[in-house]
Scaffold this motif. Sequence first.
Motif, PDB file in Angstrom:
ATOM      1  N   ALA A 142      27.182 -55.448  -6.074  1.00 28.50           N
ATOM      2  CA  ALA A 142      28.066 -56.346  -7.004  1.00 28.50           C
ATOM      3  C   ALA A 142      28.830 -55.447  -7.719  1.00 28.50           C
ATOM      4  CB  ALA A 142      27.403 -57.091  -7.897  1.00 28.50           C
ATOM      5  N   HIS A 143      28.424 -54.234  -8.229  1.00 25.32           N
ATOM      6  CA  HIS A 143      29.242 -53.396  -9.101  1.00 25.32           C
ATOM      7  C   HIS A 143      30.070 -52.477  -8.334  1.00 25.32           C
ATOM      8  CE1 HIS A 143      30.102 -52.046 -13.217  1.00 25.32           C
ATOM      9  NE2 HIS A 143      29.743 -50.897 -12.869  1.00 25.32           N
ATOM     10  N   GLY A 144      29.932 -52.199  -6.885  1.00 22.26           N
ATOM     11  CA  GLY A 144      30.577 -51.284  -6.267  1.00 22.26           C
ATOM     12  C   GLY A 144      32.152 -51.394  -6.302  1.00 22.26           C
ATOM     13  N   PRO A 145      32.560 -52.460  -6.147  1.00 20.56           N
ATOM     14  CA  PRO A 145      33.977 -52.463  -6.633  1.00 20.56           C
ATOM     15  C   PRO A 145      34.590 -51.855  -7.869  1.00 20.56           C
ATOM     16  CG  PRO A 145      33.427 -54.373  -5.700  1.00 20.56           C
ATOM     17  CD  PRO A 145      32.291 -53.654  -6.286  1.00 20.56           C
ATOM     18  N   ALA A 146      33.854 -51.732  -8.789  1.00 15.66           N
ATOM     19  CA  ALA A 146      34.019 -51.176 -10.104  1.00 15.66           C
ATOM     20  C   ALA A 146      34.095 -49.697 -10.000  1.00 15.66           C
ATOM     21  CB  ALA A 146      33.243 -51.557 -11.349  1.00 15.66           C
ATOM     22  N   VAL A 147      33.337 -49.203  -9.103  1.00 17.85           N
ATOM     23  CA  VAL A 147      33.307 -47.639  -8.966  1.00 17.85           C
ATOM     24  C   VAL A 147      33.590 -47.141  -7.431  1.00 17.85           C
ATOM     25  CG1 VAL A 147      31.447 -47.431 -10.677  1.00 17.85           C
ATOM     26  CG2 VAL A 147      30.727 -48.051  -8.384  1.00 17.85           C
ATOM     27  N   PRO A 148      34.945 -47.300  -7.248  1.00 18.42           N
ATOM     28  CA  PRO A 148      35.308 -46.898  -5.914  1.00 18.42           C
ATOM     29  C   PRO A 148      35.335 -45.595  -5.341  1.00 18.42           C
ATOM     30  CG  PRO A 148      37.328 -47.186  -7.268  1.00 18.42           C
ATOM     31  CD  PRO A 148      36.112 -47.649  -7.990  1.00 18.42           C
ATOM     32  N   GLY A 149      35.206 -44.790  -6.264  1.00 24.21           N
ATOM     33  CA  GLY A 149      34.886 -43.272  -5.718  1.00 24.21           C
ATOM     34  C   GLY A 149      33.558 -43.072  -5.116  1.00 24.21           C
ATOM     35  N   ILE A 150      32.427 -44.026  -5.550  1.00 22.71           N
ATOM     36  CA  ILE A 150      31.252 -43.663  -5.154  1.00 22.71           C
ATOM     37  C   ILE A 150      31.094 -44.220  -3.781  1.00 22.71           C
ATOM     38  CG2 ILE A 150      28.712 -44.258  -5.606  1.00 22.71           C
ATOM     39  CD1 ILE A 150      29.463 -44.220  -8.738  1.00 22.71           C
ATOM     40  N   GLU A 151      30.817 -43.420  -2.898  1.00 21.11           N
ATOM     41  CA  GLU A 151      30.685 -43.673  -1.469  1.00 21.11           C
ATOM     42  C   GLU A 151      29.392 -43.934  -0.687  1.00 21.11           C
ATOM     43  OE1 GLU A 151      32.246 -40.071   0.353  1.00 21.11           O
ATOM     44  OE2 GLU A 151      34.429 -40.523  -0.512  1.00 21.11           O
ATOM     45  N   GLU A 152      28.168 -43.336  -1.596  1.00 23.84           N
ATOM     46  CA  GLU A 152      26.957 -43.557  -1.155  1.00 23.84           C
ATOM     47  C   GLU A 152      25.988 -43.598  -2.428  1.00 23.84           C
ATOM     48  OE1 GLU A 152      23.481 -41.287   1.397  1.00 23.84           O
ATOM     49  OE2 GLU A 152      25.210 -40.163   1.052  1.00 23.84           O
ATOM     50  N   VAL A 153      25.104 -44.757  -2.269  1.00 29.23           N
ATOM     51  CA  VAL A 153      23.961 -44.820  -3.109  1.00 29.23           C
ATOM     52  C   VAL A 153      22.642 -44.629  -2.201  1.00 29.23           C
ATOM     53  CG1 VAL A 153      22.614 -46.294  -4.573  1.00 29.23           C
ATOM     54  CG2 VAL A 153      25.220 -46.040  -4.811  1.00 29.23           C
ATOM     55  N   ARG A 154      21.761 -43.812  -2.590  1.00 23.77           N
ATOM     56  CA  ARG A 154      20.490 -43.896  -2.030  1.00 23.77           C
ATOM     57  C   ARG A 154      19.515 -44.036  -3.060  1.00 23.77           C
ATOM     58  NH1 ARG A 154      20.886 -37.597  -0.334  1.00 23.77           N
ATOM     59  NH2 ARG A 154      22.907 -37.706   0.710  1.00 23.77           N
ATOM     60  N   PHE A 155      18.324 -45.116  -2.523  1.00 25.34           N
ATOM     61  CA  PHE A 155      17.319 -45.246  -3.528  1.00 25.34           C
ATOM     62  C   PHE A 155      16.128 -44.407  -2.898  1.00 25.34           C
ATOM     63  CE2 PHE A 155      19.785 -49.101  -3.930  1.00 25.34           C
ATOM     64  CZ  PHE A 155      19.809 -49.144  -5.389  1.00 25.34           C
ATOM     65  N   VAL A 156      15.669 -43.486  -3.657  1.00 18.88           N
ATOM     66  CA  VAL A 156      14.686 -42.398  -3.322  1.00 18.88           C
ATOM     67  C   VAL A 156      13.418 -42.877  -3.907  1.00 18.88           C
ATOM     68  CG1 VAL A 156      14.176 -39.943  -3.380  1.00 18.88           C
ATOM     69  CG2 VAL A 156      16.483 -40.835  -3.310  1.00 18.88           C
ATOM     70  N   LEU A 157      12.581 -43.296  -3.262  1.00 17.59           N
ATOM     71  CA  LEU A 157      11.325 -44.202  -3.560  1.00 17.59           C
ATOM     72  C   LEU A 157       9.952 -43.179  -3.374  1.00 17.59           C
ATOM     73  CD1 LEU A 157      12.657 -47.317  -2.179  1.00 17.59           C
ATOM     74  CD2 LEU A 157      12.810 -46.509  -4.552  1.00 17.59           C
ATOM     75  N   PHE A 158       9.024 -43.450  -4.211  1.00 17.95           N
ATOM     76  CA  PHE A 158       7.850 -42.624  -4.030  1.00 17.95           C
ATOM     77  C   PHE A 158       6.712 -43.333  -3.319  1.00 17.95           C
ATOM     78  CE2 PHE A 158       5.390 -39.152  -5.364  1.00 17.95           C
ATOM     79  CZ  PHE A 158       3.995 -39.492  -5.851  1.00 17.95           C
ATOM     80  N   GLY A 159       6.529 -44.603  -3.101  1.00 21.59           N
ATOM     81  CA  GLY A 159       5.471 -45.194  -2.334  1.00 21.59           C
ATOM     82  C   GLY A 159       6.009 -46.119  -1.311  1.00 21.59           C
ATOM     83  N   ALA A 160       5.306 -46.369  -0.263  1.00 19.85           N
ATOM     84  CA  ALA A 160       5.611 -46.979   0.791  1.00 19.85           C
ATOM     85  C   ALA A 160       5.754 -48.505   0.305  1.00 19.85           C
ATOM     86  CB  ALA A 160       4.261 -47.214   1.875  1.00 19.85           C
ATOM     87  N   ASP A 161       4.852 -48.999  -0.622  1.00 21.82           N
ATOM     88  CA  ASP A 161       5.090 -50.392  -0.940  1.00 21.82           C
ATOM     89  C   ASP A 161       6.344 -50.466  -1.739  1.00 21.82           C
ATOM     90  OD1 ASP A 161       4.161 -48.772  -3.090  1.00 21.82           O
ATOM     91  OD2 ASP A 161       3.285 -50.357  -4.253  1.00 21.82           O
ATOM     92  N   VAL A 162       6.954 -49.822  -2.468  1.00 24.88           N
ATOM     93  CA  VAL A 162       8.165 -49.901  -3.133  1.00 24.88           C
ATOM     94  C   VAL A 162       9.362 -49.774  -1.988  1.00 24.88           C
ATOM     95  CG1 VAL A 162       9.835 -48.917  -4.926  1.00 24.88           C
ATOM     96  CG2 VAL A 162       7.307 -49.081  -5.209  1.00 24.88           C
ATOM     97  N   LEU A 163       9.156 -49.007  -1.016  1.00 26.47           N
ATOM     98  CA  LEU A 163       9.939 -48.612  -0.103  1.00 26.47           C
ATOM     99  C   LEU A 163      10.174 -50.021   0.733  1.00 26.47           C
ATOM    100  CD1 LEU A 163      11.913 -46.898   1.683  1.00 26.47           C
ATOM    101  CD2 LEU A 163      10.008 -46.203   3.069  1.00 26.47           C
ATOM    102  N   ALA A 164       9.193 -50.679   0.827  1.00 31.51           N
ATOM    103  CA  ALA A 164       9.325 -51.882   1.857  1.00 31.51           C
ATOM    104  C   ALA A 164       9.892 -53.073   1.202  1.00 31.51           C
ATOM    105  CB  ALA A 164       7.649 -52.463   2.228  1.00 31.51           C
ATOM    106  N   GLU A 165       9.860 -53.175  -0.206  1.00 30.75           N
ATOM    107  CA  GLU A 165      10.454 -53.865  -0.957  1.00 30.75           C
ATOM    108  C   GLU A 165      12.109 -53.726  -0.967  1.00 30.75           C
ATOM    109  OE1 GLU A 165       9.283 -56.856  -1.663  1.00 30.75           O
ATOM    110  OE2 GLU A 165       7.373 -56.428  -1.644  1.00 30.75           O
ATOM    111  N   PHE A 166      12.498 -52.528  -1.003  1.00 31.42           N
ATOM    112  CA  PHE A 166      13.789 -52.142  -1.249  1.00 31.42           C
ATOM    113  C   PHE A 166      14.391 -52.371   0.521  1.00 31.42           C
ATOM    114  CE2 PHE A 166      13.266 -50.442  -5.087  1.00 31.42           C
ATOM    115  CZ  PHE A 166      14.644 -50.364  -5.798  1.00 31.42           C
ATOM    116  N   HIS A 167      13.736 -51.867   1.453  1.00 28.62           N
ATOM    117  CA  HIS A 167      14.113 -52.181   2.650  1.00 28.62           C
ATOM    118  C   HIS A 167      14.580 -53.776   3.061  1.00 28.62           C
ATOM    119  CE1 HIS A 167      14.352 -48.971   5.397  1.00 28.62           C
ATOM    120  NE2 HIS A 167      13.362 -48.250   5.033  1.00 28.62           N
ATOM    121  N   ARG A 168      13.703 -54.576   2.709  1.00 27.54           N
ATOM    122  CA  ARG A 168      13.585 -56.122   2.758  1.00 27.54           C
ATOM    123  C   ARG A 168      14.834 -56.609   2.019  1.00 27.54           C
ATOM    124  NH1 ARG A 168      12.790 -59.987  -0.307  1.00 27.54           N
ATOM    125  NH2 ARG A 168      11.713 -58.853  -2.066  1.00 27.54           N
ATOM    126  N   VAL A 169      15.126 -56.109   1.049  1.00 22.78           N
ATOM    127  CA  VAL A 169      16.291 -56.477   0.260  1.00 22.78           C
ATOM    128  C   VAL A 169      17.581 -56.134   0.964  1.00 22.78           C
ATOM    129  CG1 VAL A 169      17.495 -56.691  -1.900  1.00 22.78           C
ATOM    130  CG2 VAL A 169      15.033 -56.974  -1.984  1.00 22.78           C
TER     131      VAL A 169
END
Length: 173
Positions: A142-169
Amino acid sequence: MQISCHLGDITTERVDAIVNAANPSLLGGGGVDGAIHRAAGPELLAQCRRVRADDWPGGLPVGEAVATGAGALPARWVVHTVGPNRHAGQTDPALLASCFSRSLDVAHALGARTVAFPAISAGVYGWDAAQVAHVAVTTVRAHGPAVPGIEEVRFVLFGADVLAEFHRVIEAS
């Protein structure tokens, strides 16, 4: 804006800015905060002390963000944000969303094109990984249009359970 997630160590990410799930003191701690301070070296702590003395003598408020250099990290900058602590009664998702949107605002002001985030508040601050993933991904999208110069956001996660939730969303949106 490209959004992705993967397991990893945020301190090794080659991006313009990494986001630190900081505590209000900005002076290091455990979890992601401690790892970033250890990897960045004493220069980061010195910069955080200056930020505290000059701009935030009472500590950085929950949901706010501020930047420093990155010391010995491969990133150019560290954007520090204080996530809400569920154990302390900070349960409003808007506070958590503010961490992501304010961090993007600060990174954008610096000229960052790539940003790496951890799962803010999903560790010792007691937030459910599914809720953090939902708030994080929907806020960044939702905030992406307010920050047009940012091309990539990476969520760097520590555990497989958290990664699974981020993948799902990410896949659902």
